[in-house]
Design a protein around this motif. Structure first.
Motif, mmCIF file in Angstrom:
data_model
loop_
_atom_site.group_PDB
_atom_site.id
_atom_site.type_symbol
_atom_site.label_atom_id
_atom_site.label_comp_id
_atom_site.label_asym_id
_atom_site.label_seq_id
_atom_site.Cartn_x
_atom_site.Cartn_y
_atom_site.Cartn_z
ATOM 1 N N UNK A 138 34.785 45.296 37.234
ATOM 2 C CA UNK A 138 35.411 44.009 36.924
ATOM 3 C C UNK A 138 35.441 43.179 38.201
ATOM 4 N N UNK A 139 34.985 41.930 38.106
ATOM 5 C CA UNK A 139 34.999 41.012 39.241
ATOM 6 C C UNK A 139 35.750 39.753 38.832
ATOM 7 N N UNK A 140 36.712 39.352 39.687
ATOM 8 C CA UNK A 140 37.559 38.192 39.402
ATOM 9 C C UNK A 140 37.283 37.112 40.444
ATOM 10 N N UNK A 141 37.144 35.874 39.970
ATOM 11 C CA UNK A 141 36.875 34.719 40.821
ATOM 12 C C UNK A 141 37.902 33.636 40.524
ATOM 13 N N UNK A 142 38.376 32.971 41.563
ATOM 14 C CA UNK A 142 39.280 31.831 41.398
ATOM 15 C C UNK A 142 38.531 30.605 41.891
ATOM 16 N N UNK A 143 38.312 29.663 40.989
ATOM 17 C CA UNK A 143 37.543 28.451 41.297
ATOM 18 C C UNK A 143 36.213 28.792 41.972
ATOM 19 N N UNK A 144 35.556 29.838 41.471
ATOM 20 C CA UNK A 144 34.238 30.222 41.956
ATOM 21 C C UNK A 144 34.232 31.140 43.165
ATOM 22 N N UNK A 145 35.390 31.386 43.759
ATOM 23 C CA UNK A 145 35.464 32.248 44.946
ATOM 24 C C UNK A 145 35.986 33.626 44.544
ATOM 25 N N UNK A 146 35.273 34.664 44.964
ATOM 26 C CA UNK A 146 35.665 36.035 44.624
ATOM 27 C C UNK A 146 36.974 36.398 45.308
ATOM 28 N N UNK A 147 37.814 37.151 44.592
ATOM 29 C CA UNK A 147 39.035 37.669 45.207
ATOM 30 C C UNK A 147 38.672 38.588 46.367
ATOM 31 N N UNK A 148 39.518 38.603 47.390
ATOM 32 C CA UNK A 148 39.292 39.505 48.525
ATOM 33 C C UNK A 148 39.324 40.961 48.079
ATOM 34 N N UNK A 149 40.239 41.285 47.172
ATOM 35 C CA UNK A 149 40.361 42.643 46.634
ATOM 36 C C UNK A 149 40.081 42.565 45.139
ATOM 37 N N UNK A 150 39.106 43.336 44.683
ATOM 38 C CA UNK A 150 38.722 43.333 43.277
ATOM 39 C C UNK A 150 39.375 44.515 42.561
ATOM 40 N N UNK A 151 39.657 44.349 41.265
ATOM 41 C CA UNK A 151 40.279 45.459 40.535
ATOM 42 C C UNK A 151 39.305 46.611 40.312
ATOM 43 N N UNK A 152 39.830 47.817 40.422
ATOM 44 C CA UNK A 152 39.085 49.019 40.040
ATOM 45 C C UNK A 152 39.638 49.453 38.687
ATOM 46 N N UNK A 153 38.769 49.732 37.777
ATOM 47 C CA UNK A 153 39.245 50.193 36.473
ATOM 48 C C UNK A 153 38.537 51.488 36.111
ATOM 49 N N UNK A 154 39.228 52.391 35.465
ATOM 50 C CA UNK A 154 40.672 52.387 35.233
ATOM 51 C C UNK A 154 41.426 52.764 36.507
ATOM 52 N N UNK A 155 42.680 52.350 36.586
ATOM 53 C CA UNK A 155 43.506 52.628 37.760
ATOM 54 C C UNK A 155 44.973 52.575 37.355
ATOM 55 N N UNK A 156 45.834 52.978 38.278
ATOM 56 C CA UNK A 156 47.275 52.837 38.075
ATOM 57 C C UNK A 156 47.825 51.824 39.061
ATOM 58 N N UNK A 157 47.410 51.871 40.297
ATOM 59 C CA UNK A 157 47.817 50.896 41.299
ATOM 60 C C UNK A 157 46.609 50.512 42.128
ATOM 61 N N UNK A 158 46.550 49.245 42.551
ATOM 62 C CA UNK A 158 45.386 48.776 43.297
ATOM 63 C C UNK A 158 45.825 47.833 44.402
ATOM 64 N N UNK A 159 45.152 47.898 45.537
ATOM 65 C CA UNK A 159 45.391 46.953 46.616
ATOM 66 C C UNK A 159 45.038 45.554 46.127
ATOM 67 N N UNK A 160 45.924 44.607 46.387
ATOM 68 C CA UNK A 160 45.668 43.224 46.006
ATOM 69 C C UNK A 160 46.162 42.859 44.624
ATOM 70 N N UNK A 161 46.784 43.813 43.948
ATOM 71 C CA UNK A 161 47.293 43.559 42.597
ATOM 72 C C UNK A 161 48.713 44.088 42.493
ATOM 73 N N UNK A 162 49.524 43.410 41.707
ATOM 74 C CA UNK A 162 50.923 43.790 41.537
ATOM 75 C C UNK A 162 51.060 44.669 40.299
ATOM 76 N N UNK A 163 51.720 45.794 40.476
ATOM 77 C CA UNK A 163 51.960 46.691 39.354
ATOM 78 C C UNK A 163 50.686 47.359 38.875
ATOM 79 N N UNK A 164 50.825 48.034 37.769
ATOM 80 C CA UNK A 164 49.686 48.738 37.175
ATOM 81 C C UNK A 164 48.957 47.798 36.221
#
Length: 150
Positions: free
Chosen positions: A70-96
């Motif tokens: 999964x890759x997330x972009x805000x206004x065309x710019x990639x997030x510094x930390x991308x989500x890993x799936x499946x996961x429980x906790x990830x750097x750059x994301x709040x909660x599970x």
């Protein structure tokens, strides 16, 4: 007895054999491709509530979350930390992550199921602001399965 008519008959027979062999090889190749794994396709919709990105599987193939990137972009710019799936906790994301993105959930993301991630406000950038477009691309084995925008 004349042997003059033998050469053309042998030539035609050789051409027929070569044609049949080529047809068999091409047929085997085409049939082999038909049995290959196909890249799944899915219709995914995206909504955003503040920093939470909610993705709904709206139709298409069920997806094995273990095969997804999964890759997330805000206004065309990639997030510094991308989500890993499946996961429980990830750097750059709040909660599970929610739904099938959570490793404690079923590994299959099917039509009607909702997955979500919440972008952390202090450890990830860029931050979505009012009016920002968040784009999520979902890949399976390096191929784009779906793209959703808020």
């Amino acid at each position: 007895m004349s042997r003059r008519g033998v050469a053309p008959v042998v030539g035609v027979a050789v051409l027929v054999v070569v044609t049949l062999v080529l047809a068999a090889v091409i047929g085997a190749f085409v049939i082999g491709l038909g049995g290959a794994d196909h890249t799944p396709t899915a219709a995914i919709t995206a909504d955003r509530n503040g920093n939470e990105v909610v993705l709904t599987h709206a139709g298409g193939d069920s997806l094995d979350v273990n095969d997804l990137t999964v890759r997330v972009f805000v206004d065309g710019r990639a997030l510094d930390h991308q989500p890993r799936v499946p996961a429980v906790g990830m750097t750059g994301f709040r909660g599970a992550p929610g739904g099938p993105f959570n490793s404690r959930s079923d590994d299959t993301w099917s039509t009607g199921e909702v997955a979500s991630v919440t972008i952390a406000t202090t450890t990830n950038a860029p931050q979505p602001a009012a009016g920002s477009t968040v784009t999520v691309r979902i890949y399976a084995d390096g191929e784009v399965v779906a793209t959703a925008r808020t």
